[in-house]
Design a protein around this motif. Structure first.
Motif, PDB file in Angstrom:
ATOM      1  N   MET A 199       0.801  -1.222   0.000  1.00 37.15           N
ATOM      2  CA  MET A 199       0.000   0.000   0.000  1.00 37.15           C
ATOM      3  C   MET A 199       0.834   1.273   0.000  1.00 37.15           C
ATOM      4  N   THR A 234      -1.547   0.399  -5.615  1.00 36.91           N
ATOM      5  CA  THR A 234      -1.782  -0.596  -4.557  1.00 36.91           C
ATOM      6  C   THR A 234      -1.681  -1.983  -5.157  1.00 36.91           C
ATOM      7  N   GLU A 265      -3.153  -5.037  -4.819  1.00 37.95           N
ATOM      8  CA  GLU A 265      -4.321  -5.640  -4.175  1.00 37.95           C
ATOM      9  C   GLU A 265      -4.168  -7.139  -3.963  1.00 37.95           C
ATOM     10  N   ASP A 297      -6.563   3.229   0.489  1.00 39.17           N
ATOM     11  CA  ASP A 297      -6.014   2.651  -0.747  1.00 39.17           C
ATOM     12  C   ASP A 297      -7.009   1.821  -1.543  1.00 39.17           C
TER      13      ASP A 297
END
Length: 457
Positions: A239, A244, A246, A283
């Motif tokens: 992050m 980001t 994920e 984020d």
């Protein structure tokens, strides 16, 4: 501290071949547990009977399945035959799933929260379940196992001295370093770090960083991080800065136990001075944000006893929230998948297949997209077969041009003392090649030697 190329830039697609195209209702795949293959699944299309199985086939203690004419207690409009001795009533009537994703072998339900012994599925004669992984030792099937065990006759001072000699003077004896770090538990590595500073007044990690570079540096430094810190560090770097990662958030937050998540959250706060929930909210967004916030509470039910009535109710609730209505009630999926225990979710998946005539993973494919889809599927994949999930992640980290080294390193390191033995076995069954073979073809030098030493080759 920053690792080159971290975190990974790509992720993983859905499990290969799951569900088999056009065969969502076929149970189970041909050749598994002596069920004859029937086009269109059970029951045979247009009929109300089931073919008889050969004598002494199927589950232990069953001389044969009932002759054509139907199975007692099972509605002829749908469902599957009960295995011998199975309980009857709502939510019952099918064998415990012996298969995971698209025909992947499925271990018995395990106490994932504590790594304890497996639970024998209810209803097998004499309490003995058939091996879901034919040819594997019983001890392997019954529990999880890491490839790295704590070394016997461990001496932190002696290991610290070996590492000091390996880095002293001109050049570095990488093999000596590999011999130590690949054969010590994480707890033992922490003791080696402390002994090194006591004996030489120097920081072992700084010395290693000055002697190593590239992927082998990243791998060795990861091995010397305390397990909880490594997860927290990985989440922070996923992050940190623009963008980001994920899939890193999903891989960690959707697969860890309650205790592990709570320790990660506390470590994230103490080591980085930040609140992980606030960082997630900053984020991510929408239903994916809410799923991750649910995950980082560490409040999943971890009772290993399955409530089959609740599984039936949850399956119906999920069907009405997705396939059974126009649009999708995302909060219902979040509630069930974020709060139920993994064995309970497995029972819910089985009940859903009977209600919807479609597996739950396929329904999530149809109802969701993007990161929230990946997160929900990861939770279900871990409920059904956790080692298969990590095996698939490893495969796609190495498949094709280039290698996602950070994902490869992270999974090998974090699972090395938990279930890497089972991950290796699932890898071979899923991809018809060993994990070691693929690592050897995708890596080189000391990096390859250390990875192979960790996976037990």
């Amino acid at each position: 501290m920053a690792y080159p190329g971290y975190p990974p830039s790509d992720g993983y697609p859905a499990f290969p071949g799951y569900p088999p195209t056009g065969q969502e209702s076929v149970y189970p795949p041909a050749g598994q547990y002596s069920y004859p293959a029937v086009p269109g699944g059970y029951p045979p299309a247009g009929g109300g009977t089931y073919p008889a199985a050969p004598p002494n086939a199927g589950y232990p203690g069953a001389a044969a399945y009932p002759a054509p004419g139907g199975y007692p207690g099972v509605p002829q409009a749908g469902g599957m035959p009960p295995y011998p001795g199975a309980p009857t009533g709502p939510g019952f009537g099918v064998p415990p799933a012996g298969l995971g994703f698209g025909g992947y072998p499925q271990p018995p339900a395990q106490n994932y929260a504590g790594g304890g012994p497996a639970q024998i599925p209810v209803g097998y004669p004499g309490g003995q379940a058939p091996s879901p992984m034919p040819g594997l030792p019983a001890a392997v099937v019954q529990g999880t196992q890491g490839t790295i065990q704590a070394a016997s006759n461990f001496d932190a001072g002696r290991d610290a001295e070996i590492l000091r000699k390996a880095m002293k003077g001109f050049g570095t004896d990488e093999q000596a370093i590999i011999n130590v770090v690949a054969n010590r538990s994480n707890d033992q590595r922490q003791k080696i770090k402390a002994a090194f500073k006591t004996m030489y007044g120097k920081d072992l990690i700084k010395d290693l960083k000055s002697e190593l570079s590239g992927n082998v540096e990243e791998l060795i430094l990861a091995l010397f991080m305390p397990s909880t810190y490594y997860d927290a560090w990985s989440l922070r770097h996923a992050m940190k800065g623009p963008g980001t990662q994920e899939r890193v958030l999903i891989e960690i937050l959707c697969t860890r136990t309650n205790q592990e998540i709570r320790e990660i959250v506390n470590c994230y706060k103490s080591e980085f001075g930040r609140d992980i929930e606030q960082d997630i909210r900053a984020d991510t967004s929408g239903h994916f944000e809410r799923l991750l916030v649910s995950m980082c509470q560490g409040n999943r039910d971890e009772n290993q006893t399955v409530d089959y009535q609740k599984a039936q109710e949850d399956a119906q609730r999920l069907y009405q929230a997705g396939e059974g209505k126009l649009g999708t009630d995302e909060s219902c999926f979040n509630m069930v998948l974020a709060s139920r225990s993994f064995p309970q979710l497995k029972a819910t998946v089985e009940a859903y297949s009977r209600i919807a005539n479609r597996d739950l993973l396929s329904s999530i494919d149809r109802e969701f997209s993007g990161n929230v889809e990946r997160g929900l599927k990861t939770i279900l994949q871990c409920a059904l077969n956790r080692p298969a999930f990590f095996a698939e992640r490893l495969y796609y980290a190495m498949k094709g041009a280039g290698t996602d080294d950070s994902t490869l390193i992270r999974i090998i390191v974090t699972r090395s003392e938990i279930d890497l033995v089972q991950i290796k076995q699932m890898f071979t069954q899923m991809y018809q090649k060993t994990l070691a073979t693929m690592i050897a073809s995708d890596t080189s030098g000391d990096y390859r030697r250390l990875l192979l030493a960790i996976v037990g080759q």
